[in-house]
Design a protein around this motif. Structure first.
Motif, short mmCIF file in Angstrom:
data_model
loop_
_atom_site.label_atom_id
_atom_site.label_comp_id
_atom_site.label_asym_id
_atom_site.label_seq_id
_atom_site.Cartn_x
_atom_site.Cartn_y
_atom_site.Cartn_z
N VAL A 368 0.84 -1.19 0.00
CA VAL A 368 0.00 0.00 0.00
C VAL A 368 0.88 1.24 0.00
CG1 VAL A 368 -1.80 1.28 1.21
CG2 VAL A 368 -1.84 -1.23 1.20
N LEU A 369 0.66 2.11 -0.99
CA LEU A 369 1.43 3.33 -1.17
C LEU A 369 0.70 4.52 -0.56
CD1 LEU A 369 3.70 5.08 -2.38
CD2 LEU A 369 2.42 5.07 -4.55
N HIS A 370 1.32 5.13 0.46
CA HIS A 370 0.84 6.39 1.03
C HIS A 370 1.67 7.50 0.42
CE1 HIS A 370 -1.38 4.27 4.29
NE2 HIS A 370 -0.42 3.37 4.13
N CYS A 371 1.05 8.35 -0.37
CA CYS A 371 1.82 9.31 -1.16
C CYS A 371 0.98 10.53 -1.45
CB CYS A 371 2.25 8.64 -2.47
SG CYS A 371 3.26 9.64 -3.56
N THR A 372 1.59 11.70 -1.35
CA THR A 372 0.96 12.95 -1.76
C THR A 372 1.80 13.54 -2.89
OG1 THR A 372 2.24 14.37 -0.29
CG2 THR A 372 0.25 13.32 0.63
N PRO A 373 1.30 14.57 -3.59
CA PRO A 373 2.13 15.17 -4.65
C PRO A 373 3.49 15.65 -4.16
CG PRO A 373 -0.14 15.89 -4.88
CD PRO A 373 -0.08 15.12 -3.60
N SER A 374 3.58 16.08 -2.92
CA SER A 374 4.85 16.60 -2.41
C SER A 374 5.72 15.52 -1.78
CB SER A 374 4.59 17.70 -1.38
OG SER A 374 3.85 17.20 -0.28
N THR A 375 5.24 14.27 -1.74
CA THR A 375 6.07 13.17 -1.20
C THR A 375 6.20 12.04 -2.21
OG1 THR A 375 4.15 12.07 -0.15
CG2 THR A 375 5.37 13.71 1.16
N ARG A 376 6.04 12.37 -3.49
CA ARG A 376 6.07 11.35 -4.55
C ARG A 376 7.40 10.61 -4.59
NH1 ARG A 376 4.57 14.19 -9.98
NH2 ARG A 376 3.10 15.20 -8.57
N SER A 377 8.46 11.23 -4.12
CA SER A 377 9.79 10.61 -4.19
C SER A 377 9.91 9.36 -3.33
CB SER A 377 10.87 11.61 -3.79
OG SER A 377 10.62 12.14 -2.50
N VAL A 378 8.96 9.12 -2.41
CA VAL A 378 9.03 7.88 -1.62
C VAL A 378 8.91 6.65 -2.51
CG1 VAL A 378 8.10 8.99 0.45
CG2 VAL A 378 6.55 7.76 -1.11
N SER A 379 8.28 6.84 -3.68
CA SER A 379 8.09 5.70 -4.58
C SER A 379 9.20 5.55 -5.60
CB SER A 379 6.74 5.83 -5.30
OG SER A 379 6.69 7.00 -6.08
N GLY A 380 10.21 6.43 -5.56
CA GLY A 380 11.34 6.32 -6.47
C GLY A 380 12.54 5.66 -5.83
N PRO A 381 13.54 5.29 -6.62
CA PRO A 381 14.76 4.71 -6.06
C PRO A 381 15.32 5.56 -4.93
CG PRO A 381 14.79 4.53 -8.44
CD PRO A 381 13.59 5.37 -8.10
N GLY A 382 15.65 4.90 -3.82
CA GLY A 382 16.09 5.60 -2.62
C GLY A 382 14.97 5.92 -1.68
N GLY A 383 13.72 5.82 -2.14
CA GLY A 383 12.56 6.11 -1.31
C GLY A 383 12.16 4.91 -0.47
N ALA A 384 11.48 5.18 0.63
CA ALA A 384 11.12 4.11 1.57
C ALA A 384 10.18 3.10 0.92
CB ALA A 384 10.48 4.72 2.81
N PHE A 385 9.21 3.56 0.14
CA PHE A 385 8.28 2.63 -0.49
C PHE A 385 8.98 1.76 -1.53
CE2 PHE A 385 5.23 1.27 -3.66
CZ PHE A 385 4.21 0.74 -2.88
N PHE A 386 9.81 2.38 -2.34
CA PHE A 386 10.57 1.63 -3.35
C PHE A 386 11.38 0.52 -2.68
CE2 PHE A 386 14.46 0.91 -5.78
CZ PHE A 386 14.02 0.80 -7.09
N ASP A 387 12.07 0.86 -1.61
CA ASP A 387 12.91 -0.13 -0.93
C ASP A 387 12.05 -1.24 -0.31
OD1 ASP A 387 15.24 1.15 -1.63
OD2 ASP A 387 15.45 2.22 0.27
N ALA A 388 10.87 -0.89 0.22
CA ALA A 388 10.00 -1.90 0.81
C ALA A 388 9.51 -2.87 -0.26
CB ALA A 388 8.83 -1.23 1.51
N TRP A 389 9.14 -2.33 -1.44
CA TRP A 389 8.68 -3.20 -2.53
C TRP A 389 9.80 -4.14 -2.95
CZ3 TRP A 389 9.62 -4.83 -7.44
CH2 TRP A 389 8.56 -5.36 -8.18
N MET A 390 11.01 -3.62 -3.08
CA MET A 390 12.13 -4.45 -3.51
C MET A 390 12.48 -5.51 -2.47
SD MET A 390 13.11 -3.76 -6.57
CE MET A 390 12.76 -2.50 -7.82
N ARG A 391 12.31 -5.20 -1.17
CA ARG A 391 12.54 -6.22 -0.15
C ARG A 391 11.56 -7.37 -0.29
NH1 ARG A 391 13.58 -1.75 3.23
NH2 ARG A 391 11.43 -1.78 4.02
N LEU A 392 10.29 -7.04 -0.49
CA LEU A 392 9.30 -8.10 -0.71
C LEU A 392 9.65 -8.94 -1.93
CD1 LEU A 392 5.87 -6.30 -0.06
CD2 LEU A 392 6.96 -8.04 1.36
N ARG A 393 10.08 -8.27 -2.97
CA ARG A 393 10.41 -9.00 -4.21
C ARG A 393 11.56 -9.97 -3.98
NH1 ARG A 393 10.22 -11.81 -7.69
NH2 ARG A 393 9.97 -11.49 -9.94
N GLN A 394 12.54 -9.55 -3.22
CA GLN A 394 13.69 -10.41 -2.96
C GLN A 394 13.33 -11.56 -2.01
OE1 GLN A 394 17.57 -8.16 -2.40
NE2 GLN A 394 16.13 -6.44 -2.60
#
Length: 425
Positions: A368-394
């Motif tokens: 689940v992605l919690h994101c606003t226009p001003s916090t969109r970077s959480v879903s990019g490389p280096g962002g907390a959401f991106f890293d969480a998704w990649m951990r699940l994938r691994q």
């Protein structure tokens, strides 16, 4: 709810999916002689040689680009001879067995911006907000659509290449971008006619990862006939941050596809990985074949994937000056037309995917992605959401993505086959 556990090796995860039989695989066409400056003295014979090389890899389509100043040197003039060049290129592609997507407003290509003189200097106009500039682009797209409509190998018409690259010199708001896209998409459809091909638009990764960027994920995922994504390994320093052989890099196109699917209101909306490539030094040449293979196999595990179009067909010749270094090495072929190891890897992987048809497994777990226009970077490389998704994938999960605002929508979750939610905070 918790995801299932049980880590598996990345190579096992890569090879356990089956791709859908309708997946499309192609390449963004860059002329090997003269790059896009080749339009100044278009040579059908040279173009056909390039296209035959592409078809020889077993690819099924090309995405092609003309230059806006050559197509429309005056606001009210679209040059018939330049339009004829595009139609001729589509004909040549068809002779080689290739379908064609045409991009209209270029706009931006490989670090260079191309503006007609009527938008510049004494005549400066904001291309996104000036009403006459918008109408001129609409005229161009209607004209291209009418010229191409009915072509037997036409995939469709796209507004232009990564138009959001132009915001640096053309300030624009979210509402103004929405008006711009709606106007031009309508013009392209008017030109093509109903059912005559796809009408699409594209943006580089700032639309997905850039805080408060005026081109939004919603615009990418809800306007046009399908969603296009350009998951580049240099965006947010992905390859440098995690390493060129990392799972984060090998799964980047897969992640971009799932992120895009989350923003769509239609659970069945297709996603097209329209640009991805192996730029040096982010991906060393020795690693490029493995990167291409992993990228295609992982992306093909996404149920909503329409296809993958590699960037690009041919290297930029080093006789041309002032390109960023990475632009000289992105081709599947070198500037002399010789296939590189990455071309052979891509071709073999496409053949493998076509030989193993069948839908990929449903992704029953979603982050689940919690994101606003001003916090969109959480879903990019280096962002907390991106890293969480990649951990699940691994760990062996194949996670989908769900926006927090849709997490309680049981009908929507059921339509996507999602039975488990993991909080991405």
């Amino acid at each position: 709810m918790r995801p299932r556990q049980g880590p598996s090796r990345e190579e096992d995860a890569i090879n356990t999916h089956r791709s859908a039989p309708e997946l499309r695989f192609g390449v963004n066409y860059t002329p090997r002689r003269g790059w896009f400056h080749a339009w100044h003295d278009f040579d059908p014979g040279l173009a056909r040689e390039d296209l035959a090389q592409i078809a020889g890899l077993g690819l099924d389509h090309v995405r092609v680009f003309h230059l806006w100043p050559l197509l429309q040197p005056n606001r009210t003039l679209v040059r018939a001879s330049a339009v004829d060049q595009l139609v001729r290129l589509a004909d040549l592609a068809a002779e080689c067995g290739l379908d064609v997507l045409v991009d209209g407003v270029q706009g931006h290509l490989s670090s260079f911006d191309f503006y007609p003189e009527w938008t510049r200097s004494w005549h400066h106009r904001n291309v996104f907000t000036d009403p006459e500039a918008i109408e001129a682009q609409a005229l161009l797209l209607r004209t291209l659509g009418r010229a191409l409509s009915g072509h037997p190998r036409l995939l469709g018409l796209q507004l232009g290449n990564e138009l959001n690259n132009l915001v640096e010199h053309n300030p624009v708001s979210v509402a103004e971008v929405d008006h711009y896209l709606d106007t031009l998409l309508a013009a392209a459809r008017d030109g093509l006619g109903d059912g005559a091909g796809l009408v699409t638009h594209s943006a580089y990764d700032a639309a997905w990862y850039g805080d408060d960027h005026p081109f939004t994920p919603q615009a990418s995922a809800r306007k046009g006939d399908l969603t296009t994504v350009h998951p580049w390994v240099f965006s947010a320093d992905c390859a440098r941050r995690y390493g060129p052989r990392s799972p984060q890099v090998h799964h980047l196109a897969e992640y971009g596809t799932e992120l895009a699917a989350a923003y769509a209101t239609d659970p069945a909306r297709p996603v097209w990985v329209q640009e991805t490539g192996a730029p040096e030094p982010h991906i060393p040449a020795a690693d490029a074949p493995d990167f291409a293979r992993a990228t295609l196999l992982n992306a093909a595990g996404c149920a909503r994937l329409w296809g993958v179009t590699w960037w690009c067909s041919h290297d930029v010749d080093r006789s041309l000056a002032d390109f960023p270094e990475l632009e000289y090495t992105l081709g599947l072929f070198d500037s002399a037309g010789r296939p590189k190891p990455i071309a052979k890897a891509l071709s073999a992987t496409v053949a493998e995917l076509r030989a193993t048809p069948g839908p990929p497994p449903t992704r029953t777990t979603a982050l689940v992605l919690h994101c606003t226009p001003s916090t969109r970077s959480v879903s990019g490389p280096g962002g907390a959401f991106f890293d969480a998704w990649m951990r699940l994938r691994q760990e062996g999960t194949r996670p989908a993505v769900v926006l927090a605002e849709r997490a309680a929508d049981t009908a929507y979750l059921a339509a996507r086959g999602i039975t488990e939610l993991v909080d991405g905070k």
